[in-house]
Design a protein around this motif. Structure first.
Motif: not given
Length: 60
Positions: A18-41
């Motif tokens: 996932i590229d940061t693509a100019g997103r804020s640090k806060e926006a990236m944290s939401y995206i990364l946490i979402d992806r973490y929970y998507h793959y976590n089992s």
């Protein structure tokens, strides 16, 4: 300094980058946490690694 991106590793295999693509640090944290929970089992181990620093992403 180059643009950062994050690799989502599941059981040691890169599933997504996932590229940061100019997103804020806060926006990236939401995206990364979402992806973490998507793959976590109970059968998976998820790590998120910065391609810029090589360090594991921390939610703090």
């Amino acid at each position: 300094m180059g643009m950062d991106s994050y690799m989502v590793l599941v059981n040691g295999k890169v599933e997504e980058e996932i590229d940061t693509a100019g997103r804020s640090k806060e926006a990236m944290s939401y995206i990364l946490i979402d992806r973490y929970y998507h793959y976590n089992s109970s059968q998976s181990h998820v790590n998120i690694i910065s391609t810029l620093t090589g360090e594991e992403y921390s939610y703090v």
